[in-house]
Motif scaffolding. Structure first.
Motif, PDB file in Angstrom:
ATOM      1  N   THR A 129       0.904  -1.071  -0.014  1.00  0.00           N
ATOM      2  CA  THR A 129      -0.017   0.032   0.083  1.00  0.00           C
ATOM      3  C   THR A 129       0.978   1.296  -0.073  1.00  0.00           C
ATOM      4  OG1 THR A 129      -0.208   0.031   2.465  1.00  0.00           O
ATOM      5  CG2 THR A 129      -1.815  -1.223   1.041  1.00  0.00           C
ATOM      6  N   ASP A 130       0.377   2.302  -0.548  1.00  0.00           N
ATOM      7  CA  ASP A 130       0.925   3.456  -0.670  1.00  0.00           C
ATOM      8  C   ASP A 130       0.451   4.520   0.306  1.00  0.00           C
ATOM      9  OD1 ASP A 130      -1.263   3.905  -2.036  1.00  0.00           O
ATOM     10  OD2 ASP A 130      -0.565   4.988  -3.669  1.00  0.00           O
ATOM     11  N   VAL A 131       0.580   4.210   1.857  1.00  0.00           N
ATOM     12  CA  VAL A 131      -0.120   4.938   2.727  1.00  0.00           C
ATOM     13  C   VAL A 131       1.002   5.316   3.863  1.00  0.00           C
ATOM     14  CG1 VAL A 131      -1.806   5.208   4.677  1.00  0.00           C
ATOM     15  CG2 VAL A 131      -2.582   4.370   2.575  1.00  0.00           C
ATOM     16  N   GLY A 132       0.874   6.510   4.310  1.00  0.00           N
ATOM     17  CA  GLY A 132       1.948   6.892   5.422  1.00  0.00           C
ATOM     18  C   GLY A 132       0.990   7.374   6.428  1.00  0.00           C
ATOM     19  N   PHE A 133       1.519   6.544   7.620  1.00  0.00           N
ATOM     20  CA  PHE A 133       0.584   6.562   9.025  1.00  0.00           C
ATOM     21  C   PHE A 133       1.593   6.979   9.967  1.00  0.00           C
ATOM     22  CE2 PHE A 133      -2.065   3.868  12.191  1.00  0.00           C
ATOM     23  CZ  PHE A 133      -2.804   4.931  12.491  1.00  0.00           C
ATOM     24  N   LEU A 134       1.527   8.148  10.574  1.00  0.00           N
ATOM     25  CA  LEU A 134       2.532   8.792  11.246  1.00  0.00           C
ATOM     26  C   LEU A 134       1.996   9.340  12.467  1.00  0.00           C
ATOM     27  CD1 LEU A 134       4.482  10.423   8.337  1.00  0.00           C
ATOM     28  CD2 LEU A 134       5.086   8.266   9.199  1.00  0.00           C
ATOM     29  N   ALA A 154       2.653  14.354  -3.838  1.00  0.00           N
ATOM     30  CA  ALA A 154       1.572  13.615  -4.159  1.00  0.00           C
ATOM     31  C   ALA A 154       0.764  13.137  -2.866  1.00  0.00           C
ATOM     32  CB  ALA A 154       2.142  12.436  -4.944  1.00  0.00           C
ATOM     33  N   GLY A 155      -0.578  13.001  -3.382  1.00  0.00           N
ATOM     34  CA  GLY A 155      -1.315  12.282  -2.221  1.00  0.00           C
ATOM     35  C   GLY A 155      -2.403  13.013  -1.483  1.00  0.00           C
ATOM     36  N   THR A 156      -3.134  12.492  -0.803  1.00  0.00           N
ATOM     37  CA  THR A 156      -4.198  13.203   0.120  1.00  0.00           C
ATOM     38  C   THR A 156      -3.722  13.297   1.620  1.00  0.00           C
ATOM     39  OG1 THR A 156      -6.015  12.751  -1.584  1.00  0.00           O
ATOM     40  CG2 THR A 156      -6.639  13.413   0.702  1.00  0.00           C
ATOM     41  N   VAL A 183      -7.513  18.209   9.878  1.00  0.00           N
ATOM     42  CA  VAL A 183      -7.358  18.856   8.436  1.00  0.00           C
ATOM     43  C   VAL A 183      -7.414  17.698   7.410  1.00  0.00           C
ATOM     44  CG1 VAL A 183      -6.046  20.835   9.309  1.00  0.00           C
ATOM     45  CG2 VAL A 183      -4.663  18.908   8.624  1.00  0.00           C
ATOM     46  N   CYS A 184      -7.787  18.369   6.322  1.00  0.00           N
ATOM     47  CA  CYS A 184      -7.685  17.164   5.065  1.00  0.00           C
ATOM     48  C   CYS A 184      -7.482  18.140   3.967  1.00  0.00           C
ATOM     49  CB  CYS A 184      -8.870  16.316   5.233  1.00  0.00           C
ATOM     50  SG  CYS A 184     -10.407  16.907   5.069  1.00  0.00           S
ATOM     51  N   PHE A 185      -6.652  17.699   2.877  1.00  0.00           N
ATOM     52  CA  PHE A 185      -6.650  18.496   1.636  1.00  0.00           C
ATOM     53  C   PHE A 185      -5.584  17.483   0.809  1.00  0.00           C
ATOM     54  CE2 PHE A 185      -3.122  19.686   4.620  1.00  0.00           C
ATOM     55  CZ  PHE A 185      -2.157  19.749   3.916  1.00  0.00           C
ATOM     56  N   GLU A 186      -5.842  17.991  -0.548  1.00  0.00           N
ATOM     57  CA  GLU A 186      -4.800  17.455  -1.749  1.00  0.00           C
ATOM     58  C   GLU A 186      -3.616  17.994  -1.280  1.00  0.00           C
ATOM     59  OE1 GLU A 186      -5.477  14.939  -3.577  1.00  0.00           O
ATOM     60  OE2 GLU A 186      -7.774  14.883  -2.984  1.00  0.00           O
ATOM     61  N   SER A 187      -2.579  16.893  -1.060  1.00  0.00           N
ATOM     62  CA  SER A 187      -1.140  17.566  -0.859  1.00  0.00           C
ATOM     63  C   SER A 187      -0.437  18.266  -2.179  1.00  0.00           C
ATOM     64  CB  SER A 187      -0.235  16.123  -0.545  1.00  0.00           C
ATOM     65  OG  SER A 187      -0.958  15.587   0.636  1.00  0.00           O
ATOM     66  N   THR A 188      -1.331  18.255  -3.276  1.00  0.00           N
ATOM     67  CA  THR A 188      -0.475  18.797  -4.242  1.00  0.00           C
ATOM     68  C   THR A 188      -0.901  20.399  -4.022  1.00  0.00           C
ATOM     69  OG1 THR A 188      -2.744  18.502  -5.744  1.00  0.00           O
ATOM     70  CG2 THR A 188      -0.692  17.295  -6.107  1.00  0.00           C
ATOM     71  N   THR A 189      -1.774  20.932  -3.129  1.00  0.00           N
ATOM     72  CA  THR A 189      -1.748  22.167  -2.789  1.00  0.00           C
ATOM     73  C   THR A 189      -0.736  22.954  -2.072  1.00  0.00           C
ATOM     74  OG1 THR A 189      -4.348  21.781  -2.600  1.00  0.00           O
ATOM     75  CG2 THR A 189      -3.426  23.865  -1.696  1.00  0.00           C
ATOM     76  N   TRP A 205      -0.747  11.790  11.510  1.00  0.00           N
ATOM     77  CA  TRP A 205      -1.146  12.125   9.948  1.00  0.00           C
ATOM     78  C   TRP A 205      -1.120  10.817   9.181  1.00  0.00           C
ATOM     79  CZ3 TRP A 205      -0.918  16.578  12.561  1.00  0.00           C
ATOM     80  CH2 TRP A 205      -1.343  17.548  11.884  1.00  0.00           C
ATOM     81  N   TYR A 206      -1.859  11.048   8.181  1.00  0.00           N
ATOM     82  CA  TYR A 206      -2.257   9.927   7.227  1.00  0.00           C
ATOM     83  C   TYR A 206      -2.321  10.568   6.058  1.00  0.00           C
ATOM     84  CZ  TYR A 206      -5.360   6.222   5.134  1.00  0.00           C
ATOM     85  OH  TYR A 206      -5.545   5.226   4.540  1.00  0.00           O
ATOM     86  N   VAL A 207      -1.175   9.969   5.306  1.00  0.00           N
ATOM     87  CA  VAL A 207      -1.000  10.627   3.834  1.00  0.00           C
ATOM     88  C   VAL A 207      -1.113   9.270   2.804  1.00  0.00           C
ATOM     89  CG1 VAL A 207       0.258  11.696   2.186  1.00  0.00           C
ATOM     90  CG2 VAL A 207       0.567  12.186   4.524  1.00  0.00           C
ATOM     91  N   ALA A 208      -2.393   9.368   2.141  1.00  0.00           N
ATOM     92  CA  ALA A 208      -2.661   8.326   1.179  1.00  0.00           C
ATOM     93  C   ALA A 208      -2.307   8.741  -0.368  1.00  0.00           C
ATOM     94  CB  ALA A 208      -4.231   7.932   1.053  1.00  0.00           C
ATOM     95  N   GLY A 209      -1.775   7.614  -1.063  1.00  0.00           N
ATOM     96  CA  GLY A 209      -1.703   7.983  -2.450  1.00  0.00           C
ATOM     97  C   GLY A 209      -0.291   8.729  -2.682  1.00  0.00           C
ATOM     98  N   GLN A 210       0.612   8.448  -1.831  1.00  0.00           N
ATOM     99  CA  GLN A 210       1.836   9.192  -2.005  1.00  0.00           C
ATOM    100  C   GLN A 210       2.842   8.541  -3.060  1.00  0.00           C
ATOM    101  OE1 GLN A 210       4.426   9.422   1.583  1.00  0.00           O
ATOM    102  NE2 GLN A 210       3.418   7.355   2.320  1.00  0.00           N
ATOM    103  N   SER A 211       2.713   7.465  -3.404  1.00  0.00           N
ATOM    104  CA  SER A 211       3.608   6.885  -4.235  1.00  0.00           C
ATOM    105  C   SER A 211       3.834   7.673  -5.491  1.00  0.00           C
ATOM    106  CB  SER A 211       3.094   5.515  -4.929  1.00  0.00           C
ATOM    107  OG  SER A 211       1.961   5.387  -5.499  1.00  0.00           O
ATOM    108  N   VAL A 212       4.985   7.437  -6.261  1.00  0.00           N
ATOM    109  CA  VAL A 212       5.606   8.301  -7.309  1.00  0.00           C
ATOM    110  C   VAL A 212       5.894   7.169  -8.414  1.00  0.00           C
ATOM    111  CG1 VAL A 212       7.215  10.031  -8.192  1.00  0.00           C
ATOM    112  CG2 VAL A 212       6.430   9.930  -5.898  1.00  0.00           C
ATOM    113  N   GLN A 213       5.304   7.541  -9.477  1.00  0.00           N
ATOM    114  CA  GLN A 213       5.554   6.233 -10.697  1.00  0.00           C
ATOM    115  C   GLN A 213       6.605   6.927 -11.737  1.00  0.00           C
ATOM    116  OE1 GLN A 213       4.453   3.455 -10.425  1.00  0.00           O
ATOM    117  NE2 GLN A 213       3.484   3.903  -8.366  1.00  0.00           N
TER     118      GLN A 213
END
Length: 213
Positions: A129-134, A154-156, A183-189, A205-213
């Motif tokens: 999974t591409d999730v940061g749970f910190l 990248a990520g939310t 708080v919650c927001f798209e990390s591309t902001t 903090w929880y950052v989902a979809g942070q993988s880079v292709q």
């Protein structure tokens, strides 16, 4: 139980850079910092800020989550796209030693010490999974950017502050987070965190979809 051995973040960045055949100056140029700073980070003489760390991992094509992995192969391998439950279960079976959880005791957390008074502690990870749970701590005066600039990645992003106060700059607005605020927001902001107070600011903090292709 002792926490898993985690190599210095600089060593893991260097392994990932060499695995991609990228020179030190080339990486510095892509990130927008000096080659001497990258060298100091790789040799452990300096720690990257949160914003610099995200910039480096973006250029190298890995997720920040990958930097927690103690094994050399995990540290340099790009993270796969968002994993399915069967994919995660297969990852457990293939490499049960890399499973973090389902229960992570306080003394078992893997930790990254970053520049500007920021500490990340990994609360758990499901392979594939591409999730940061910190658990994130900003010490007094701590900031996600040493230069004061905003970062994007990248990520939310989802965050919940448990103690202290934390100032979030999000786009053109500034918000003060107090205990119990979320708080919650798209990390591309474009965004930045800083602690202007005299007590540590601590949150989950929880950052989902942070993988880079």
């Amino acid at each position: 139980m002792s926490p898993p051995a985690v190599p210095p973040v600089g060593a893991r960045i260097r392994r990932a850079r060499l695995a991609r055949g990228l020179g030190l100056r080339a990486l510095a140029r892509e990130v927008g910092v000096s080659a001497s700073l990258v060298s100091q980070i790789e040799t452990g003489k300096s720690q990257p800020s949160v914003s610099t760390l995200y910039a480096i991992t973006t250029v190298l094509g890995i997720s920040v989550e990958a930097l927690f992995d103690a094994g050399e192969s995990e540290a340099v391998a790009p993270v796969a796209a968002a994993g399915t439950v069967p994919h995660a279960l297969a990852a457990f079976a293939a490499d049960p030693g890399r499973r973090i959880g389902p229960l992570v005791g306080r003394a078992e957390r893997e930790t990254l010490e970053l520049d500007s008074g920021v500490v990340w502690e990994r609360l758990g990870h499901v392979p594939g999974t591409d999730v940061g749970f910190l658990l994130v701590t900003y010490r007094p005066g701590g900031s996600s950017s040493t230069s004061g600039g905003l970062m994007r990645h990248a990520g939310t992003e989802y965050g919940y502050l448990t103690s202290g106060e934390l100032v979030l700059t999000l786009g053109f607005e500034e918000h003060t987070l107090r205990p119990g605020d979320a708080v919650c927001f798209e990390s591309t902001t474009p965004h930045r965190y800083r602690n202007d107070g005299t007590e540590p600011a601590v949150g989950v903090w929880y950052v989902a979809g942070q993988s880079v292709q």
